[in-house]
Design a protein around this motif. Structure first.
Motif, PDB file in Angstrom:
ATOM      1  N   PRO A  36       8.681   5.215  -0.151  1.00 48.32           N
ATOM      2  CA  PRO A  36       8.128   5.522   1.177  1.00 48.32           C
ATOM      3  C   PRO A  36       7.636   4.312   1.948  1.00 48.32           C
ATOM      4  O   PRO A  36       7.323   4.433   3.137  1.00 48.32           O
ATOM      5  CB  PRO A  36       6.971   6.467   0.853  1.00 48.32           C
ATOM      6  CG  PRO A  36       6.551   6.077  -0.524  1.00 48.32           C
ATOM      7  CD  PRO A  36       7.792   5.676  -1.237  1.00 48.32           C
ATOM      8  N   PHE A  37       7.554   3.131   1.301  1.00 47.23           N
ATOM      9  CA  PHE A  37       6.993   1.965   1.982  1.00 47.23           C
ATOM     10  C   PHE A  37       8.061   0.930   2.330  1.00 47.23           C
ATOM     11  O   PHE A  37       7.745  -0.236   2.542  1.00 47.23           O
ATOM     12  CB  PHE A  37       5.897   1.336   1.118  1.00 47.23           C
ATOM     13  CG  PHE A  37       4.807   2.308   0.747  1.00 47.23           C
ATOM     14  CD1 PHE A  37       4.028   2.890   1.729  1.00 47.23           C
ATOM     15  CD2 PHE A  37       4.590   2.652  -0.574  1.00 47.23           C
ATOM     16  CE1 PHE A  37       3.044   3.804   1.399  1.00 47.23           C
ATOM     17  CE2 PHE A  37       3.605   3.548  -0.918  1.00 47.23           C
ATOM     18  CZ  PHE A  37       2.823   4.127   0.075  1.00 47.23           C
ATOM     19  N   VAL A  95      -2.157   2.709   3.600  1.00 41.96           N
ATOM     20  CA  VAL A  95      -2.149   1.243   3.637  1.00 41.96           C
ATOM     21  C   VAL A  95      -1.541   0.734   2.339  1.00 41.96           C
ATOM     22  O   VAL A  95      -2.025   1.064   1.239  1.00 41.96           O
ATOM     23  CB  VAL A  95      -3.573   0.692   3.817  1.00 41.96           C
ATOM     24  CG1 VAL A  95      -3.541  -0.834   3.902  1.00 41.96           C
ATOM     25  CG2 VAL A  95      -4.216   1.283   5.063  1.00 41.96           C
ATOM     26  N   HIS A  96      -0.472  -0.039   2.486  1.00 41.60           N
ATOM     27  CA  HIS A  96       0.239  -0.596   1.334  1.00 41.60           C
ATOM     28  C   HIS A  96       0.236  -2.117   1.460  1.00 41.60           C
ATOM     29  O   HIS A  96      -0.140  -2.683   2.495  1.00 41.60           O
ATOM     30  CB  HIS A  96       1.659  -0.038   1.284  1.00 41.60           C
ATOM     31  CG  HIS A  96       2.436  -0.442   0.073  1.00 41.60           C
ATOM     32  ND1 HIS A  96       2.006  -0.196  -1.208  1.00 41.60           N
ATOM     33  CD2 HIS A  96       3.630  -1.106  -0.049  1.00 41.60           C
ATOM     34  CE1 HIS A  96       2.889  -0.657  -2.066  1.00 41.60           C
ATOM     35  NE2 HIS A  96       3.874  -1.223  -1.390  1.00 41.60           N
ATOM     36  N   SER A  97       0.653  -2.799   0.405  1.00 43.70           N
ATOM     37  CA  SER A  97       0.669  -4.268   0.422  1.00 43.70           C
ATOM     38  C   SER A  97       1.661  -4.835   1.418  1.00 43.70           C
ATOM     39  O   SER A  97       1.577  -6.012   1.775  1.00 43.70           O
ATOM     40  CB  SER A  97       0.986  -4.803  -0.978  1.00 43.70           C
ATOM     41  OG  SER A  97       2.226  -4.309  -1.428  1.00 43.70           O
ATOM     42  N   LEU A 126      -2.545   6.940  -4.879  1.00 44.01           N
ATOM     43  CA  LEU A 126      -3.147   6.676  -3.576  1.00 44.01           C
ATOM     44  C   LEU A 126      -4.643   6.943  -3.664  1.00 44.01           C
ATOM     45  O   LEU A 126      -5.075   7.988  -4.160  1.00 44.01           O
ATOM     46  CB  LEU A 126      -2.532   7.565  -2.498  1.00 44.01           C
ATOM     47  CG  LEU A 126      -1.013   7.462  -2.329  1.00 44.01           C
ATOM     48  CD1 LEU A 126      -0.525   8.512  -1.336  1.00 44.01           C
ATOM     49  CD2 LEU A 126      -0.620   6.069  -1.873  1.00 44.01           C
ATOM     50  N   PHE A 127      -5.439   5.995  -3.171  1.00 46.32           N
ATOM     51  CA  PHE A 127      -6.895   6.150  -3.203  1.00 46.32           C
ATOM     52  C   PHE A 127      -7.349   6.630  -1.827  1.00 46.32           C
ATOM     53  O   PHE A 127      -7.231   5.902  -0.835  1.00 46.32           O
ATOM     54  CB  PHE A 127      -7.568   4.822  -3.539  1.00 46.32           C
ATOM     55  CG  PHE A 127      -8.966   4.966  -4.052  1.00 46.32           C
ATOM     56  CD1 PHE A 127      -9.259   4.755  -5.387  1.00 46.32           C
ATOM     57  CD2 PHE A 127     -10.004   5.334  -3.212  1.00 46.32           C
ATOM     58  CE1 PHE A 127     -10.545   4.894  -5.875  1.00 46.32           C
ATOM     59  CE2 PHE A 127     -11.286   5.486  -3.689  1.00 46.32           C
ATOM     60  CZ  PHE A 127     -11.565   5.266  -5.033  1.00 46.32           C
ATOM     61  N   PRO A 128      -7.866   7.864  -1.727  1.00 49.56           N
ATOM     62  CA  PRO A 128      -8.253   8.401  -0.415  1.00 49.56           C
ATOM     63  C   PRO A 128      -9.519   7.747   0.107  1.00 49.56           C
ATOM     64  O   PRO A 128     -10.408   7.351  -0.661  1.00 49.56           O
ATOM     65  CB  PRO A 128      -8.478   9.887  -0.701  1.00 49.56           C
ATOM     66  CG  PRO A 128      -8.865   9.925  -2.143  1.00 49.56           C
ATOM     67  CD  PRO A 128      -8.111   8.820  -2.821  1.00 49.56           C
ATOM     68  N   ALA A 137      -5.416   6.729   3.182  1.00 52.12           N
ATOM     69  CA  ALA A 137      -5.360   6.420   1.753  1.00 52.12           C
ATOM     70  C   ALA A 137      -4.824   5.007   1.577  1.00 52.12           C
ATOM     71  O   ALA A 137      -4.122   4.470   2.440  1.00 52.12           O
ATOM     72  CB  ALA A 137      -4.492   7.428   1.010  1.00 52.12           C
ATOM     73  N   PHE A 138      -5.164   4.426   0.425  1.00 53.71           N
ATOM     74  CA  PHE A 138      -4.725   3.078   0.083  1.00 53.71           C
ATOM     75  C   PHE A 138      -3.988   3.148  -1.244  1.00 53.71           C
ATOM     76  O   PHE A 138      -4.438   3.810  -2.187  1.00 53.71           O
ATOM     77  CB  PHE A 138      -5.924   2.131  -0.045  1.00 53.71           C
ATOM     78  CG  PHE A 138      -6.676   1.906   1.238  1.00 53.71           C
ATOM     79  CD1 PHE A 138      -6.446   0.773   2.002  1.00 53.71           C
ATOM     80  CD2 PHE A 138      -7.610   2.835   1.682  1.00 53.71           C
ATOM     81  CE1 PHE A 138      -7.149   0.562   3.184  1.00 53.71           C
ATOM     82  CE2 PHE A 138      -8.305   2.641   2.861  1.00 53.71           C
ATOM     83  CZ  PHE A 138      -8.074   1.500   3.617  1.00 53.71           C
ATOM     84  N   THR A 139      -2.882   2.459  -1.321  1.00 52.51           N
ATOM     85  CA  THR A 139      -2.163   2.430  -2.593  1.00 52.51           C
ATOM     86  C   THR A 139      -2.942   1.595  -3.608  1.00 52.51           C
ATOM     87  O   THR A 139      -3.669   0.664  -3.249  1.00 52.51           O
ATOM     88  CB  THR A 139      -0.756   1.838  -2.416  1.00 52.51           C
ATOM     89  OG1 THR A 139      -0.863   0.474  -1.996  1.00 52.51           O
ATOM     90  CG2 THR A 139       0.036   2.625  -1.395  1.00 52.51           C
ATOM     91  N   PHE A 140      -2.787   1.937  -4.872  1.00 54.27           N
ATOM     92  CA  PHE A 140      -3.444   1.157  -5.910  1.00 54.27           C
ATOM     93  C   PHE A 140      -2.974  -0.301  -5.860  1.00 54.27           C
ATOM     94  O   PHE A 140      -3.736  -1.223  -6.158  1.00 54.27           O
ATOM     95  CB  PHE A 140      -3.125   1.749  -7.295  1.00 54.27           C
ATOM     96  CG  PHE A 140      -3.769   3.088  -7.541  1.00 54.27           C
ATOM     97  CD1 PHE A 140      -4.609   3.674  -6.595  1.00 54.27           C
ATOM     98  CD2 PHE A 140      -3.528   3.778  -8.727  1.00 54.27           C
ATOM     99  CE1 PHE A 140      -5.200   4.909  -6.826  1.00 54.27           C
ATOM    100  CE2 PHE A 140      -4.112   5.005  -8.957  1.00 54.27           C
ATOM    101  CZ  PHE A 140      -4.949   5.582  -8.007  1.00 54.27           C
TER     102      PHE A 140
END
Length: 878
Positions: A36-37, A95-97, A126-128, A137-140
């Motif tokens: 998805p990114f 939000v991803h790297s 994913l961290f909400p 959410a933010f990806t680990f």
């Protein structure tokens, strides 16, 4: 054509995928259902246009590996109708790297699944940002990237998110959703959860972490019951070696709403627990005991350190670390409200007491290395008795020491009593290790200055844990390096010590050994044996007085001593005049030339008058013209530094006075101007003996002035050049250093001339070899070990000989030389013993390190067997 279906036109490509690909819209979505990114582009006939997967109708299904939830029946992948998307989808900013993405997320509604949305996001990696209807959410992965960036590159949250914004859309930054505040909050939680998992609290949900439980410590430090037995016979070997220091760059501003500050791990890391620490400060501040007058230097730099800063809640932090490897001690870092000394050490006392409680582990004897340890140690026990927040285990024995770099600022009496060179078991600890540890913290101080107190303390905890982690993973290589250095140190110190011992009187050595043993056991004033009891070698003035007052003068000539001294002074005047001439510029003015001409005339008249007295002293014996002074260009560095190639030389200056011999190069006759045997044959032996004693005094004077000038220059370089924050201070410091160099350049020719004279007067070869040696240019460099009298010859045995000034031969009858031999022997033995201790300590640390890792392995094996969840078991076996 689409590479997947081979039917529709390939109008989409992926920038992130490796290789050259082309898909139609349905195949694009299907191939990226688990990606998805990735960043997609659409061919619009003339060029590619950026487009998102969400714009194409991509739906992120949770709980079924990218497939729709069976509760909805058939697959609902995009079929061309955007309105056909599931009604139970949520638009979530992720939000991803690689950037910021907006996706339509479909929740799982299977029976038995977790109905709470934020838990479904966590299971998807994913961290909400919130636990109620999360929209961000933010990806680990991005949280791990931010953690590493903040630890390694000291990247702030704002800078990190700005980078992600530009990766998303570098042209239109305003179109990217701003999730900076969410990143601050989520990263805070992420760091705390990662720490709890790393330290095993994910396997023990019933009890939370206690003081220092979320912190690493040194695996090589002795820890009874963990990496070594509870009882150990050699107390000096298991002594805790700790260094204390403050960092006044790590300031913290007052908070506007401190009641809203929330600690996630208060006291669980390296910072002390805030509530208990504040209670201690309150009780210490309310105490009305009289301040103790300092018996050492005032330490103004420490007293004034940020003492009057406005709007600051903390002016710095104080920490304790193991002195051998530089690992921060858990639950020992405190805030400073004033300077270390102005607060009567109440902050440092709290740090040290927590250190002893946290890290001592049944070890009774400790070595505390502290910049002002001489004053702190005097009243530490009294403070522990008076303040309820300070506690110590029973039978605790503390030896205080001062770091080498700071010892020069103390009085001379502190040197022997607090120097690490003379402490049993000190080995070769890294005295300045905390200074190197503070360097990376200074980079995060501007960012952390305005954080909330809880956030700042947890940021400091993270960076201290990261510092200790790097020490831990590199401990094997570090111990091997220390082992090699220990063997080399023994080789460099043992042989010189044994050679010196063999050359000395056995009775004296035996007496010195008993003194050293008593000083090691009782310490205190007994350590003063390492200080010279006679201040310095006899000067020329003292020798002149002794010769003049002697009732048994052999010369029978009145005024012979004053005549010889006049000759030595005239040679010094010639040296000074040559320096003045060399410093004249090529285009010297008439006034400058006139000044030099006047000095020449006066000096020539004095030399002429001296020669008249020479005839009387030699009773008309025909003598030569005397020794013509010559300059060694190697020691004329100040002239070159100041004027460079424009400086005038003596040959050029001599052209202006014709064929007449300039006063600065006139020969001056003394008994040393002729061979010694000729002087004896002419009956001038008594004059030669007097000159020999005076030239020895001249050598001692020159060496003393040389040491003082080098020490002064070292202090200027260390204190003024490094701290000069504006041009005027730097320029003035440079001028002061130049004048010191001029003094050095004047001392060396005087010493060389006196040494040559002693050789001509028949002094024995052993004295010239062992006592009055030749000075080399590379020996005149600034060295931090020799900036004060209490630093001479202590850091290294490679210092220039004149710092150690070791005489031998027939000078043993001289009380001053006996005293110098005694101190040199004691210090040489101390240097060798410290390296012997270092070797033994490193060898034992290797075993303690292995035992520490085995202890940690056993802890995780226990967690594995106690765990019932397969995921917990798998993590425990990693």
């Amino acid at each position: 054509m689409c590479e997947s279906c081979q039917d529709a036109e390939a109008t989409f490509s992926c920038v992130t995928c490796t290789g050259d690909h082309g898909w139609c819209c349905p195949c694009m979505i299907k191939s990226h259902q688990s990606l998805p990114f990735h960043k997609i582009q659409l061919w619009i006939g003339k060029c590619f246009k950026d487009i998102t997967l969400a714009d194409l109708g991509f739906v992120w299904y949770l709980g079924h590996g990218g497939e729709p939830c069976p509760q909805y029946g058939a697959s609902l992948l995009y079929d061309g109708d955007i309105e056909a998307l599931l009604h139970d989808t949520s638009s979530v900013t992720i939000v991803h790297s690689s950037g910021v993405f907006i996706h339509n997320v479909a929740w799982c509604h299977c029976q038995g699944s977790v109905p709470i949305q934020h838990l479904q996001l966590l299971r998807a990696g994913l961290f909400p940002a919130s636990s109620t209807w999360p929209k961000t959410a933010f990806t680990f992965e991005v949280l791990d990237h931010f953690l590493i960036d903040s630890l390694e590159y000291k990247t702030s949250a704002r800078s990190f998110f700005e980078k992600l914004t530009r990766l998303t859309n570098n042209a239109f930054l305003d179109t990217v959703p701003d999730r900076y505040c969410e990143l601050m909050r989520v990263s805070h939680l992420w760091h705390d959860l990662k720490n709890r998992k790393w330290f095993g609290f994910g396997h023990n949900m019933e009890s939370g972490p206690g003081p220092g439980d979320l912190a690493l410590f040194c695996p090589s430090c002795p820890q009874p019951g963990i990496n070594m037995p509870l009882l150990w016979e050699q107390k000096w070997l298991v002594m805790k070696r700790l260094v204390v220091d403050g960092n006044f760059t790590a300031q913290h501003m007052n908070m506007q709403e401190p009641e809203q500050d929330i600690f996630l791990s208060d006291g669980s890391g390296y910072m002390v627990m805030n509530s208990e620490y504040q209670a201690h400060l309150a009780s210490a501040t309310e105490s009305k005991e009289a301040s103790h007058r300092s018996t050492c230097s005032n330490h103004q730099a420490v007293n004034a350190a940020n003492a009057n800063q406005c709007n600051l809640q903390a002016t710095g932090v104080g920490a304790t670390a193991c002195a051998h490897h530089g690992c921060f001690v858990p639950h020992s870092v405190v805030d400073f409200q004033k300077g270390e000394w102005q607060s009567r050490h109440m902050n440092v006392d709290y740090s040290i007491c927590n250190t002893i409680t946290q890290a001592a582990n049944s070890v009774d004897n400790l070595l505390i290395i502290y910049d002002v340890g001489c004053q702190w140690s005097l009243h530490f026990g009294e403070c522990v008795d008076n303040f309820p927040g300070l506690t110590l285990p029973d039978n605790t024995e503390i030896v205080a020491a001062v770091r080498k770099f700071h010892l020069s600022a103390h009085k001379l009496a502190c040197f022997a009593r607090y120097s690490l060179n003379f402490i049993l078991g000190a080995a070769q600890v890294d005295r300045e290790i905390l200074e190197t540890l503070w360097a990376p913290f200074n980079k995060i101080s501007p960012t952390a200055r305005s954080m909330s107190q809880a956030h700042q303390q947890e940021i400091l905890d993270d960076h201290m844990c990261n510092s200790n982690w790097k020490k831990l993973v590199g401990i094997v290589k570090t111990l091997l390096q220390k082992h090699k250095c220990a063997y080399k140190g023994i080789d460099d110190t043992k042989v010189p010590f044994e050679e010196l011992t063999r050359s000395l009187d056995v009775k004296k050595v035996s007496l010195w050994e008993s003194d050293q043993k008593r000083a090691t056991e009782q310490r205190g004033e007994h350590l003063d044996i390492y200080n010279l009891k006679i201040d310095k070698a006899p000067t020329m003035a003292e020798i002149r007085l002794k010769l003049t007052e002697s009732k048994y003068a052999d010369t029978g000539k009145v005024g012979s001593v004053s005549w010889l001294i006049e000759g030595i002074n005239l040679e010094d005047a010639q040296d000074a005049l040559r320096v003045d001439i060399r410093q004249l510029p090529r285009d010297a003015s008439a006034t400058q030339k006139a000044v030099v001409a006047e000095k020449r005339q006066k000096l020539a008249a004095q030399i002429s008058k001296y020669h008249e007295r020479t005839d009387a002293m030699t009773q008309g014996i025909k003598v030569n013209l005397g020794t013509v002074p010559l300059d060694d260009i190697r020691f004329c560095t100040a002239d070159v530094e100041e004027l460079g190639p424009e400086a005038i030389d003596l040959e050029f200056a001599s052209e202006e006075i014709g064929e007449e011999v300039p006063a600065e190069v006139m020969g001056i006759w003394m008994p040393s101007s002729m061979p010694h045997k000729d002087a004896l044959a002419l009956g001038l032996g008594a004059l030669a003996a007097e000159e020999l004693q005076l030239q020895q005094g001249q050598s001692n004077d020159c060496l003393e002035r040389l040491r003082q000038a080098l020490g002064h220059k070292a202090i200027i370089y260390r204190q003024h050049f490094r701290s000069a924050d504006f041009t005027w201070a730097g320029t003035r410091s440079k001028q002061e250093a130049l004048w010191c160099q001029i003094k050095i350049d004047k001392c060396v020719p005087g010493y060389q001339r006196a040494s040559d004279a002693m050789q001509g007067l028949g002094v024995d070869e052993e004295t010239l070899t062992n006592v009055y040696q030749e000075i080399q240019p590379n020996q005149l460099t600034v060295n931090q070990e020799v900036t004060e009298k209490n630093r001479h010859g202590q850091g290294s045995d490679r210092l220039a000989w004149f710092w150690r000034f070791n005489s031998g031969g027939n000078t043993h009858e001289d009380p001053w030389m006996d005293e110098f031999y005694r101190v040199n022997w004691l210090k040489a033995k101390a240097r060798w013993q410290r390296w012997e201790e270092e070797l033994s300590l490193v060898q034992h640390e290797m075993g303690w390190m292995v035992s520490w890792f085995r202890h940690k392995k056993d802890e995780w094996d226990r967690r594995y067997h106690q765990a019932t969840n397969p995921g917990y078991q798998a993590y425990a076996q990693r």
